[in-house]
Design an enzyme around this catalytic site. Structure first.
Site, PDB file in Angstrom:
ATOM      1  N   TYR A 216      20.479 -10.526  -2.208  1.00  0.00           N
ATOM      2  CA  TYR A 216      19.853  -9.388  -1.539  1.00  0.00           C
ATOM      3  C   TYR A 216      18.366  -9.239  -1.886  1.00  0.00           C
ATOM      4  O   TYR A 216      17.855  -8.128  -1.978  1.00  0.00           O
ATOM      5  CB  TYR A 216      20.627  -8.095  -1.852  1.00  0.00           C
TER       6      TYR A 216
ATOM      7  N   CYS B  87       0.804  -1.208   0.000  1.00  0.00           N
ATOM      8  CA  CYS B  87       0.000   0.000   0.000  1.00  0.00           C
ATOM      9  C   CYS B  87       0.840   1.262   0.000  1.00  0.00           C
ATOM     10  O   CYS B  87       0.819   2.021   0.971  1.00  0.00           O
ATOM     11  CB  CYS B  87      -0.947  -0.021   1.187  1.00  0.00           C
TER      12      CYS B  87
END
Ligand code: LLP
Length: 431
Positions: free
Chosen positions: A390, A360
């Site tokens: 990563y 969001c």
């Protein structure tokens, strides 16, 4: 294709490590981290062979676990004969519980706590890479309490600009890591360490950056480090028995990126180090490097399913997928580039999309402006390449999303190394 473990079948389906990405997505669900074990192993062997060719038994590559840390990775490292560097007791514990020989672990980190030092010494970590004076005293005190001497390397900041992005530059004088040479502090640091009876000072460490393509970055680093080693020898009689120059070789994320010739670079680095040591009249130190990204990045791929497509005429097209910044924060953090592909078919008629996640916030973009099939639609599978480093290790539960599973690909088979996080897992620690 970006890497030779990625190809398309004649019908256009994407294959990774010889397996259909669509079949894997159906079997394991999405979002999904795939990890090509054969590639991880061949990357390890590239380092191990180059080290052996150039240094005989006088060198060891340490896998930087921060790039991707889970038990199976340490089993692979153990079976390949790789050393390991860890930055937290979480990584040490993971290695330990996978049966990795912990005496071969080098323990890094600039903020080690007393509890960390105690834990690491308790389980028998082989070497501490000491970042600062405070840690020197902590490690010394804990070693004395246990009536032993702890092997350490001292982390020096050589003052090198590796020309990579700022958040992962670690070599210049003003970074938070290590003790800088330029200010004279490094000399005092070594001097103090040599006086502490609980420490066995084996040598020096430095790490100048990550995703580095500067051809001569390690040579420039060695010029400085061997100069320092020489002055330590002349003034304190201290012989650097181990020299660890950290990680950093870059990998290809997009077609325009260069392919680093790592074995070639290692040969040049070895020749340079030998020459510098000979000129300075110093014995050749045991040589260490700490590759993370270049071991696992091109072994990884993330597969998503498109949830929805939005077209804002005159502005933008979004392909919104079932993952996002929680499983890959690297574009948000570093503006990192990725190659993104339709996995179901080769795109004939294409359009430019932003590949957006489900979190969001508007910034939740996995990669902007990627070229995908114009008719990309809900249910389509999207592959993001080179996500082995990563990504899983930097994933989060933001928005209480569960982390994707890590599925390993080996010799045409797949098996799960890390399970998908369930909603119960996410709540497991909540009281
Ligand atoms: N050794 C030390 C002390 C390090 O700090 C690092 C990486 C490595 C070795 C491994 O470097 P590599 O071979 O992977 O470049 N999260 C960032 C990368 C941070 C790197 C931190 N240190 C990214 O996603 O690009």
């Amino acid at each position: 294709m970006l890497s030779d473990n990625i190809r398309r079948s004649p019908d256009g389906t994407l294959f990774f490590a010889g397996q259909s990405v669509i079949a894997l997505a159906k079997r394991h669900g999405t979002p999904l981290y795939l990890m090509d074990e054969d590639r991880v192993r061949s990357n390890c062997r590239m380092y191990l062979d180059a080290f052996r060719r150039n240094f005989g038994d006088g060198a060891l590559p340490l896998y930087a676990g921060k790039a991707a840390s889970f038990k199976q990775m340490y089993r692979i490292m153990a079976s390949e004969g790789m050393g390991v560097e860890a930055v937290s007791i979480g990584e040490i514990y993971t290695a330990l519980s996978a049966g990795y020989p912990v005496e071969r672990v080098y323990f890094h980190g600039d903020g080690k706590t007393e509890a960390d030092v105690r834990f690491a010494m308790e389980v028998g970590v082989g070497c501490f890479v000491v970042d600062n004076e405070n840690e020197l005293r902590l490690v010394n005190a804990e070693a004395l309490r246990r009536g032993r001497r702890q092997k350490v390397l001292l982390r020096i900041t050589p003052g090198i600009d590796p020309h990579t992005y700022e958040a992962i530059n670690t070599g210049t004088v003003d970074v938070k890591f290590g003790v800088p040479l330029e200010t004279g502090q490094a000399f005092a640091f070594v001097q103090e360490a040599l006086l502490l009876p609980g420490l066995e000072v084996a040598g020096l460490h430095c790490h100048v950056g990550s995703q580095v393509f500067d051809e001569d970055v390690f040579e420039r680093t060695l010029d400085i480090m061997v100069g320092f080693m020489s002055s330590l020898y002349r003034t304190l009689g201290f012989v650097t028995r181990e020299l660890d120059v950290g990680g950093g070789y870059g990998v290809r994320y997009v077609e325009q990126d260069k392919q680093a010739d790592i074995p070639g670079r290692i040969a040049a680095v070895a020749a340079h180090l030998k020459q510098l040591c000979a000129d300075a009249g110093l014995p050749l130190p045991f040589f260490l490097m700490e590759p993370g990204r270049s071991i696992v990045a091109d072994a990884g791929m993330t597969v998503y399913t498109v949830s929805t497509v939005k077209h804002i005429p005159g502005f933008k097209r979004y392909a919104i997928v079932d993952g996002g910044m929680a499983d890959n924060p690297r574009y948000c953090l570093y503006r990192a580039q990725y190659t993104v592909l339709n996995a179901d078919r080769e795109a004939a008629d294409t359009a430019v999309f932003d590949l957006a996640g489900r979190c969001c916030e508007s910034g939740d973009i996995i990669q902007p402006a990627v070229t995908l099939a114009k008719d990309t639609a809900p249910g389509d599978r999207i592959a993001v390449c080179t996500t082995g480093a990563y990504n899983y290790s930097m994933s989060s539960n933001y928005n209480r999303l569960g982390r994707p599973p890590v599925v390993m690909l080996r010799g045409g088979e797949s098996y799960t190394a890390v399970l998908r996080e369930s909603v119960e897992d996410i709540c497991a620690l909540d009281l």
